[in-house]
Design an enzyme around this catalytic site. Structure first.
Site, PDB file in Angstrom:
ATOM      1  N   ASN A 177     -12.605 -36.394 -12.344  1.00 24.53           N
ATOM      2  CA  ASN A 177     -13.560 -36.375 -11.237  1.00 24.53           C
ATOM      3  C   ASN A 177     -14.926 -35.760 -11.605  1.00 24.53           C
ATOM      4  O   ASN A 177     -15.576 -35.131 -10.785  1.00 24.53           O
ATOM      5  CB  ASN A 177     -12.935 -35.701 -10.007  1.00 24.53           C
ATOM      6  N   HIS A 223     -16.416 -29.865 -12.512  1.00 20.90           N
ATOM      7  CA  HIS A 223     -15.735 -28.725 -11.889  1.00 20.90           C
ATOM      8  C   HIS A 223     -16.782 -27.868 -11.196  1.00 20.90           C
ATOM      9  O   HIS A 223     -17.917 -27.762 -11.675  1.00 20.90           O
ATOM     10  CB  HIS A 223     -15.040 -27.886 -12.972  1.00 20.90           C
TER      11      HIS A 223
HETATM   12  P1  GDP Z   1     -11.690 -28.600  -7.416  1.00 19.35           P
HETATM   13  O1  GDP Z   1     -11.966 -27.147  -7.131  1.00 19.35           O
HETATM   14  O2  GDP Z   1     -12.308 -29.536  -6.408  1.00 19.35           O
HETATM   15  O3  GDP Z   1     -11.986 -29.014  -8.841  1.00 19.35           O
HETATM   16  O4  GDP Z   1     -10.113 -28.799  -7.221  1.00 19.35           O
HETATM   17  P2  GDP Z   1      -8.887 -27.857  -7.638  1.00 19.35           P
HETATM   18  O5  GDP Z   1      -9.340 -26.543  -8.186  1.00 19.35           O
HETATM   19  O6  GDP Z   1      -7.934 -27.855  -6.499  1.00 19.35           O
HETATM   20  O7  GDP Z   1      -8.188 -28.680  -8.812  1.00 19.35           O
HETATM   21  C1  GDP Z   1      -8.666 -28.633 -10.126  1.00 19.35           C
HETATM   22  C2  GDP Z   1      -8.709 -30.039 -10.673  1.00 19.35           C
HETATM   23  O8  GDP Z   1      -7.378 -30.539 -10.762  1.00 19.35           O
HETATM   24  C3  GDP Z   1      -9.447 -31.037  -9.788  1.00 19.35           C
HETATM   25  O9  GDP Z   1     -10.836 -31.051  -9.996  1.00 19.35           O
HETATM   26  C4  GDP Z   1      -8.805 -32.342 -10.194  1.00 19.35           C
HETATM   27  O10 GDP Z   1      -9.360 -32.806 -11.423  1.00 19.35           O
HETATM   28  C5  GDP Z   1      -7.374 -31.918 -10.447  1.00 19.35           C
HETATM   29  N1  GDP Z   1      -6.547 -32.111  -9.248  1.00 19.35           N
HETATM   30  C6  GDP Z   1      -6.432 -31.282  -8.178  1.00 19.35           C
HETATM   31  N2  GDP Z   1      -5.564 -31.774  -7.273  1.00 19.35           N
HETATM   32  C7  GDP Z   1      -5.111 -32.934  -7.791  1.00 19.35           C
HETATM   33  C8  GDP Z   1      -4.180 -33.914  -7.335  1.00 19.35           C
HETATM   34  O11 GDP Z   1      -3.594 -33.804  -6.251  1.00 19.35           O
HETATM   35  N3  GDP Z   1      -3.979 -34.993  -8.153  1.00 19.35           N
HETATM   36  C9  GDP Z   1      -4.615 -35.129  -9.347  1.00 19.35           C
HETATM   37  N4  GDP Z   1      -4.366 -36.214 -10.097  1.00 19.35           N
HETATM   38  N5  GDP Z   1      -5.501 -34.222  -9.807  1.00 19.35           N
HETATM   39  C10 GDP Z   1      -5.742 -33.143  -9.048  1.00 19.35           C
END
Ligand code: GDP
Length: 140
Positions: free
Chosen positions: A114, A117
């Site tokens: 995505n 970060h």
């Molecule tokens: P962020 O803070 O928006 O980056 O999200 P998080 O800290 O919750 O998660 C870290 C990273 O893990 C995200 O940027 C995504 O790349 C990945 N990720 C988080 N949740 C999911 C999920 O449910 N599915 C998948 N495939 N990747 C996830």
């Protein structure tokens, strides 16, 4: 750095697709000042340490495989209200839910890949910045 700093990573696919320049331009145009910047790559072990909070989740293995798959750009950014404003700029974690015009809407390939970060709190911004930068590498 509490209050007006955040930490970001431009993730491997975004680098591979040559989006780094466009993303950094969006970051600057949104009013963030770059205080530290690094083009680097991390091992699986280092990626697992960075994302330790997600250990055991179904997407964890793929996430660390992806984050160690190629070079990344890391940066410390300064702006008033940096954490919230940066998360607004990058959009939702799942690019399908990201608002039009956000970094993830424009440049993400998938939920894992995505594009960027962004720290979710002052405390985590500090921890994440310390993970990648020493004091000499930060412009005060
Ligand atoms: P962020 O803070 O928006 O980056 O999200 P998080 O800290 O919750 O998660 C870290 C990273 O893990 C995200 O940027 C995504 O790349 C990945 N990720 C988080 N949740 C999911 C999920 O449910 N599915 C998948 N495939 N990747 C996830």
């Amino acid at each position: 750095m509490a209050g007006n700093m955040t930490f970001t990573i431009i993730k491997p696919t975004a680098i591979k697709n040559n989006y780094a320049g466009a993303i950094l331009k969006m970051i600057n145009e949104a009013g963030f000042v770059i205080k530290a910047l690094k083009f680097t790559r991390i091992s699986k072990t280092q990626a697992a340490a960075f994302y330790a909070v997600h250990e055991g989740k179904p997407f964890f293995k793929n996430l660390i495989k992806f984050m160690s798959s190629g070079p990344i750009i890391t940066a410390i950014l300064e702006k008033e209200n940096a954490i919230e404003d940066f998360r607004e700029l990058i959009g939702a974690t799942n690019p399908e839910n990201a608002k039009e015009g956000t970094v993830r809407k424009l440049f993400a390939c998938s939920m894992t890949e995505n594009a960027v970060h962004g720290s979710d709190s002052d405390e985590n911004a500090q921890i994440e910045a310390d993970f990648f930068f020493n004091r000499l590498e930060i412009y005060y």
